[in-house]
Design a protein around this motif. Structure first.
Motif, PDB file in Angstrom:
ATOM      1  N   ASP A   1      32.271  34.224 -14.541  1.00  0.00           N
ATOM      2  CA  ASP A   1      32.979  34.333 -15.819  1.00  0.00           C
ATOM      3  C   ASP A   1      33.287  32.959 -16.436  1.00  0.00           C
ATOM      4  N   HIS A   2      33.118  31.890 -15.659  1.00  0.00           N
ATOM      5  CA  HIS A   2      33.362  30.550 -16.200  1.00  0.00           C
ATOM      6  C   HIS A   2      32.272  30.223 -17.228  1.00  0.00           C
ATOM      7  N   PRO A   3      32.631  29.733 -18.389  1.00  0.00           N
ATOM      8  CA  PRO A   3      31.629  29.476 -19.440  1.00  0.00           C
ATOM      9  C   PRO A   3      30.587  28.440 -19.060  1.00  0.00           C
ATOM     10  N   GLY A   4      30.866  27.600 -18.057  1.00  0.00           N
ATOM     11  CA  GLY A   4      29.900  26.586 -17.657  1.00  0.00           C
ATOM     12  C   GLY A   4      28.954  27.028 -16.568  1.00  0.00           C
ATOM     13  N   VAL A   5      29.055  28.285 -16.141  1.00  0.00           N
ATOM     14  CA  VAL A   5      28.247  28.785 -15.035  1.00  0.00           C
ATOM     15  C   VAL A   5      27.213  29.785 -15.550  1.00  0.00           C
ATOM     16  N   SER A   6      25.936  29.469 -15.365  1.00  0.00           N
ATOM     17  CA  SER A   6      24.865  30.405 -15.704  1.00  0.00           C
ATOM     18  C   SER A   6      24.571  31.355 -14.541  1.00  0.00           C
TER      19      SER A   6
ATOM     20  N   ILE B   1      27.187  27.219  -5.065  1.00  0.00           N
ATOM     21  CA  ILE B   1      25.944  26.597  -5.528  1.00  0.00           C
ATOM     22  C   ILE B   1      25.722  27.100  -6.944  1.00  0.00           C
ATOM     23  N   VAL B   2      25.745  26.188  -7.899  1.00  0.00           N
ATOM     24  CA  VAL B   2      25.871  26.539  -9.303  1.00  0.00           C
ATOM     25  C   VAL B   2      24.644  26.094 -10.087  1.00  0.00           C
ATOM     26  N   GLN B   3      24.185  26.977 -10.929  1.00  0.00           N
ATOM     27  CA  GLN B   3      23.232  26.622 -11.979  1.00  0.00           C
ATOM     28  C   GLN B   3      24.023  26.620 -13.277  1.00  0.00           C
ATOM     29  N   GLY B   4      24.179  25.446 -13.868  1.00  0.00           N
ATOM     30  CA  GLY B   4      25.008  25.353 -15.061  1.00  0.00           C
ATOM     31  C   GLY B   4      25.478  23.932 -15.300  1.00  0.00           C
ATOM     32  N   ASP B   5      26.694  23.785 -15.772  1.00  0.00           N
ATOM     33  CA  ASP B   5      27.276  22.481 -16.123  1.00  0.00           C
ATOM     34  C   ASP B   5      27.570  21.694 -14.844  1.00  0.00           C
ATOM     35  N   ASP B   6      26.789  20.622 -14.602  1.00  0.00           N
ATOM     36  CA  ASP B   6      26.934  19.887 -13.347  1.00  0.00           C
ATOM     37  C   ASP B   6      28.097  18.898 -13.348  1.00  0.00           C
ATOM     38  N   SER B   7      28.915  18.929 -14.392  1.00  0.00           N
ATOM     39  CA  SER B   7      30.124  18.105 -14.387  1.00  0.00           C
ATOM     40  C   SER B   7      31.320  18.851 -13.801  1.00  0.00           C
ATOM     41  N   LEU B   8      31.144  20.138 -13.515  1.00  0.00           N
ATOM     42  CA  LEU B   8      32.236  20.940 -12.963  1.00  0.00           C
ATOM     43  C   LEU B   8      32.588  20.470 -11.549  1.00  0.00           C
ATOM     44  N   THR B   9      33.855  20.553 -11.210  1.00  0.00           N
ATOM     45  CA  THR B   9      34.327  20.111  -9.901  1.00  0.00           C
ATOM     46  C   THR B   9      35.011  21.264  -9.169  1.00  0.00           C
ATOM     47  N   VAL B  10      35.279  21.028  -7.887  1.00  0.00           N
ATOM     48  CA  VAL B  10      36.040  22.007  -7.106  1.00  0.00           C
ATOM     49  C   VAL B  10      37.400  22.246  -7.752  1.00  0.00           C
ATOM     50  N   GLU B  11      38.008  21.186  -8.244  1.00  0.00           N
ATOM     51  CA  GLU B  11      39.318  21.322  -8.886  1.00  0.00           C
ATOM     52  C   GLU B  11      39.231  22.199 -10.143  1.00  0.00           C
ATOM     53  N   ASP B  12      38.134  22.054 -10.891  1.00  0.00           N
ATOM     54  CA  ASP B  12      37.948  22.907 -12.069  1.00  0.00           C
ATOM     55  C   ASP B  12      37.902  24.376 -11.665  1.00  0.00           C
ATOM     56  N   PHE B  13      37.182  24.646 -10.590  1.00  0.00           N
ATOM     57  CA  PHE B  13      37.064  26.037 -10.140  1.00  0.00           C
ATOM     58  C   PHE B  13      38.395  26.537  -9.571  1.00  0.00           C
ATOM     59  N   ASP B  14      39.117  25.666  -8.859  1.00  0.00           N
ATOM     60  CA  ASP B  14      40.431  26.059  -8.350  1.00  0.00           C
ATOM     61  C   ASP B  14      41.334  26.502  -9.512  1.00  0.00           C
ATOM     62  N   SER B  15      41.354  25.709 -10.555  1.00  0.00           N
ATOM     63  CA  SER B  15      42.191  26.023 -11.706  1.00  0.00           C
ATOM     64  C   SER B  15      41.751  27.331 -12.364  1.00  0.00           C
ATOM     65  N   PHE B  16      40.439  27.510 -12.476  1.00  0.00           N
ATOM     66  CA  PHE B  16      39.906  28.711 -13.121  1.00  0.00           C
ATOM     67  C   PHE B  16      40.199  29.969 -12.307  1.00  0.00           C
ATOM     68  N   LEU B  17      40.167  29.844 -10.986  1.00  0.00           N
ATOM     69  CA  LEU B  17      40.329  31.022 -10.121  1.00  0.00           C
ATOM     70  C   LEU B  17      41.773  31.345  -9.797  1.00  0.00           C
ATOM     71  N   ASP B  18      42.700  30.406 -10.061  1.00  0.00           N
ATOM     72  CA  ASP B  18      44.114  30.675  -9.802  1.00  0.00           C
ATOM     73  C   ASP B  18      44.543  31.932 -10.555  1.00  0.00           C
ATOM     74  N   GLY B  19      45.148  32.843  -9.829  1.00  0.00           N
ATOM     75  CA  GLY B  19      45.573  34.105 -10.424  1.00  0.00           C
ATOM     76  C   GLY B  19      44.493  35.166 -10.462  1.00  0.00           C
ATOM     77  N   ARG B  20      43.252  34.764 -10.155  1.00  0.00           N
ATOM     78  CA  ARG B  20      42.142  35.720 -10.126  1.00  0.00           C
ATOM     79  C   ARG B  20      41.775  36.106  -8.701  1.00  0.00           C
ATOM     80  N   LEU B  21      41.770  35.108  -7.816  1.00  0.00           N
ATOM     81  CA  LEU B  21      41.393  35.333  -6.430  1.00  0.00           C
ATOM     82  C   LEU B  21      42.386  34.644  -5.511  1.00  0.00           C
ATOM     83  N   ALA B  22      42.566  35.223  -4.320  1.00  0.00           N
ATOM     84  CA  ALA B  22      43.415  34.578  -3.313  1.00  0.00           C
ATOM     85  C   ALA B  22      42.863  33.193  -2.995  1.00  0.00           C
ATOM     86  N   ARG B  23      43.753  32.258  -2.638  1.00  0.00           N
ATOM     87  CA  ARG B  23      43.342  30.876  -2.431  1.00  0.00           C
ATOM     88  C   ARG B  23      42.308  30.734  -1.330  1.00  0.00           C
ATOM     89  N   PHE B  24      42.380  31.570  -0.278  1.00  0.00           N
ATOM     90  CA  PHE B  24      41.418  31.402   0.811  1.00  0.00           C
ATOM     91  C   PHE B  24      39.994  31.761   0.383  1.00  0.00           C
TER      92      PHE B  24
END
Length: 522
Positions: free
Chosen positions: A441-446, A465-488
Motif C-alpha cells: 500500500d506504500h506509494p513507493g512500492v511497486s 525486497i522491494v521493486q520501487g523507490d530505492d530511497s526508501l529506508t527501514v525507518e520509512d517502512f516502520d513509520s508507514f506500518l505503525d498502527g497497521r501491523l504489530a512491531r514484530f
C-alpha cells in the motif's frame, strides 16, 4: 467405436455433436479460428498420427512448444487413443529437459521449431521427433506433413476415470520438477467443479494467458470451457496490451491471470480506453493479488477475486459466493461443489476456526500422484509408495498443499503463505503475505517480497525486497506500518531489485530471492 467410457477422449466429438458451429478455438497469432466440428475433425486426424507412432494405451507424447492449436489437437487425440499428453516447459535448460524426457519416456516428441536446439541436446537419440514449424529450416520431419487427411471418427478405447490422461510437471525452482499424473477423472471433475462453482456458460470466451505446459494453461479454463462449449483464444506470446486488445476484440467474458499480468494490464496505456464491459468476472491465481489492483478492476465494473489451486489438486478448488462482500477480498472463497478442505496442525489434527494450519484438500479432481516418484507421492498424497499412482484408490486420502490457511466464521478460506516461507521472530509467527500486503500500500512500492533472515537477538527477522523507490529506508517502512501491523512483523532490513525474478507463469521466484538476499543485511 466404443459406446461408453470414452471420457476426455470423447469430449471433442460430443461437443461437436452438441455445438458443431460454435467457435471453439482461435489462434490470435495467425487469426485462424475453428468450430467444435472442425476441432473434432482435427483431433481425429491427429489421433491417427499418434497411433502411427505408438502413442496409445498409456504411452506418452511429450511436447515442447508455446501455445498453439496443435497442442489442443494432441490433447484430444490422446484421449481418443488412450495416450498420455505430457507438455514440457520450453523455458527449461537442456539438462533439465533431458531428465524430464528420461522420466516421461515418450513414444513421440513434438517440438516447436524455436526450441529445436534445446530439444536436440536433451532428447534420447532413438526418440521419434516431429517439428512444429514456423519459418526457415527445421531439424526434424514436419508434424503437419505427417497428419493424415482422414478426419472420420476413430475407434476409441474403453477408458476408466483412473486411467492417466495428462502429465504436468510441477513448477519447483529447485531440483528436477516432478511429473504429476492427472487422470481422466481428475480433468473431468475439475472441469465440473469450475463450471458449477464459477458459473461458466456456453459461449464464454477467454484469452489463454497461461502457458500450456502449466496446469493454468489447461485446467484453469481451457478444459472447463471446452467442456461447457466456450471459446479459447491462444497465441505464441502475450503482453498486457495484447490481452486488453483480445478482451475487446473477442468479447471476452472470463479472464484468469497471475497478479503480475493483471497489474501490468492496469498500468498499460490502453487500460483507460479498453472496453471491459463484456468481462463477467476475472480471477487472480498463482499468488496473492494486491487489494489496490483488485480495486482498480472493481472501479471498471469487473468482478475480480482470488482463486487458489495447485497442479496436484484441481487446480480450481474455491469460489466466491454470490454477492460476496468486498471485505472478504483477501480470501479465496469457499470450497467448490466437489472439494473437501480441512486445516490441520503438525500432527494432522484439525485446528480451531480462525487458527492457522496447513491446508489439505480432497476430492475426485485430485491428481493420482507423481509419476515414478513413490516416496514423494506418499508424502504429498498420503497414499502407499508405488511407481504408478493410478493403481491406488486414493478417494480417502488428503493432498497436503504445503500452504498455510485459516477459515473465518463464514467459511471463507485465507491463504497465509507457504509453510516454508513462514518464520518465527522472537517466538511469534510471521506470515510474509500479511506483511507484503501492508507494504504494497506504500506509494513507493511497486512489488515486494518479505523473507526471513537470521538475527542474533530475535532468531529470525523480516527483510523486505522491494521493486520501487530505492530511497526508501527501514525507518520509512516502520513509520508507514505503525498502527497497521504489530512491531514484530515490521521488516528489519530492506533490499531493492529492478525486477523480480520469476518462475513458472510469471510467478515471483521466492527461492531465488532467498538465495540472493537471505544473508540478513545486504
Amino acid at each position: 467405436m466404443s459406446d461408453a467410457g470414452d471420457w476426455v477422449g470423447d469430449w471433442s466429438a460430443r461437443r461437436a455433436a452438441l455445438s458443431p458451429d460454435r467457435p471453439a478455438l482461435t489462434d490470435a497469432t495467425t487469426g485462424e479460428s475453428w468450430t467444435y466440428a472442425e476441432m473434432d475433425a482435427r483431433a481425429n486426424r491427429t489421433a491417427r498420427l499418434l497411433r502411427e507412432f505408438g502413442v496409445a494405451d498409456g504411452e506418452r507424447v511429450a511436447v515442447v512448444s508455446r501455445n498453439r492449436p496443435e497442442l489442443v489437437d494432441l490433447v484430444f487425440a490422446c484421449g481418443k487413443t488412450g495416450g498420455v499428453f505430457a507438455p514440457l516447459s520450453h523455458r527449461l535448460a537442456p539438462p533439465e529437459l533431458a531428465e524430464l524426457f528420461e522420466n516421461v519416456d515418450p513414444e513421440l516428441v513434438v517440438v516447436e521449431e524455436p526450441f529445436d536446439g534445446d530439444v536436440a541436446d536433451a532428447v534420447p537419440e532413438d526418440a521419434d521427433v516431429l517439428s512444429l514449424t514456423t519459418d526457415g529450416d527445421h531439424r526434424w520431419d514436419d508434424f503437419g506433413a505427417h497428419v493424415p487427411d482422414d478426419d472420420s471418427p476413430v475407434e476409441t478405447p474403453d477408458l476408466s476415470t483412473d486411467d492417466p490422461f495428462m502429465f504436468l510437471h510441477t513448477g519447483g525452482s529447485t531440483g528436477t520438477p516432478k511429473e504429476t499424473v492427472l487422470t481422466h477423472g481428475s480433468v473431468t471433475w475439475n472441469a465440473t467443479n469450475t463450471v458449477t462453482a464459477w458459473g461458466l456458460r456456453p459461449g464464454d470466451a477467454t484469452p489463454m494467458v497461461f502457458p500450456m505446459f502449466h496446469t493454468g494453461g489447461w485446467n484453469v479454463l481451457t478444459m472447463p470451457l471446452f467442456h461447457v462449449g466456450g471459446h479459447v483464444v491462444v497465441a505464441r506470446d502475450f503482453d498486457p496490451g495484447e490481452v486488453l486488445n483480445l478482451v475487446e476484440e473477442y468479447d471476452a467474458s472470463v479472464l484468469v491471470a497471475v497478479p503480475a499480468v493483471l497489474r501490468m494490464m492496469t498500468e498499460h496505456d490502453d487500460w483507460p480506453d479498453t472496453d471491459l464491459s463484456t468481462l463477467r468476472f476475472a480471477k487472480s491465481g498463482g499468488g496473492p493479488c494486491r487489494r489496490a489492483v483488485m480495486e482498480t478492476y472493481w472501479d471498471r465494473g469487473v468482478d475480480l477475486s482470488q482463486g487458489y489451486g495447485l497442479t496436484e489438486c484441481g487446480p480450481n478448488n474455491f469460489a466466491m459466493p454470490d454477492g460476496w462482500d468486498r471485505e472478504k477480498a483477501d480470501s479465496v472463497g469457499v470450497p467448490a461443489m466437489h472439494v473437501d478442505a480441512r486445516i490441520v496442525d503438525g500432527d494432522g489434527e484439525r485446528v480451531d476456526q480462525g487458527e492457522v494450519g496447513e491446508l489439505e484438500l480432497r476430492g475426485p479432481h485430485a491428481a493420482a500422484g507423481y509419476w515414478r516418484a513413490p516416496e514423494e507421492t506418499a508424502d504429498a498424497f498420503g497414499v502407499p509408495a508405488v511407481d504408478d499412482p493410478t493403481t491406488v484408490d486414493a478417494d480417502d486420502y488428503w493432498v497436503s498443499t504445503g500452504d498455510l490457511c485459516r477459515v473465518d466464521a463464514d467459511g471463507y478460506h485465507y491463504i497465509e503463505g507457504r509453510k516454508k516461507n513462514m518464520f518465527v521472530s522472537g517466538g511469534e509467527n510471521v506470515y510474509p503475505p500479511e506483511v507484503e500486503d501492508a507494504l504494497a500500500d506504500h506509494p513507493g512500492v511497486s512489488e515486494v517480497v518479505v523473507i526471513g533472515v537470521p538475527d542474533d537477538t530475535w532468531g529470525t527477522v523480516g527483510k523486505a525486497i522491494v521493486q520501487g523507490d530505492d530511497s526508501l529506508t527501514v525507518e520509512d517502512f516502520d513509520s508507514f506500518l505503525d498502527g497497521r501491523l504489530a512491531r514484530f512483523k515490521h521488516p528489519h532490513h530492506v533490499a531493492f531489485v529492478d525486477d523480480m525474478p520469476t518462475s513458472g507463469p510469471s510467478k515471483i521466484d521466492r527461492d531465488a530471492l532467498r538465495e540472493r538476499f537471505g544473508g540478513g543485511t545486504e
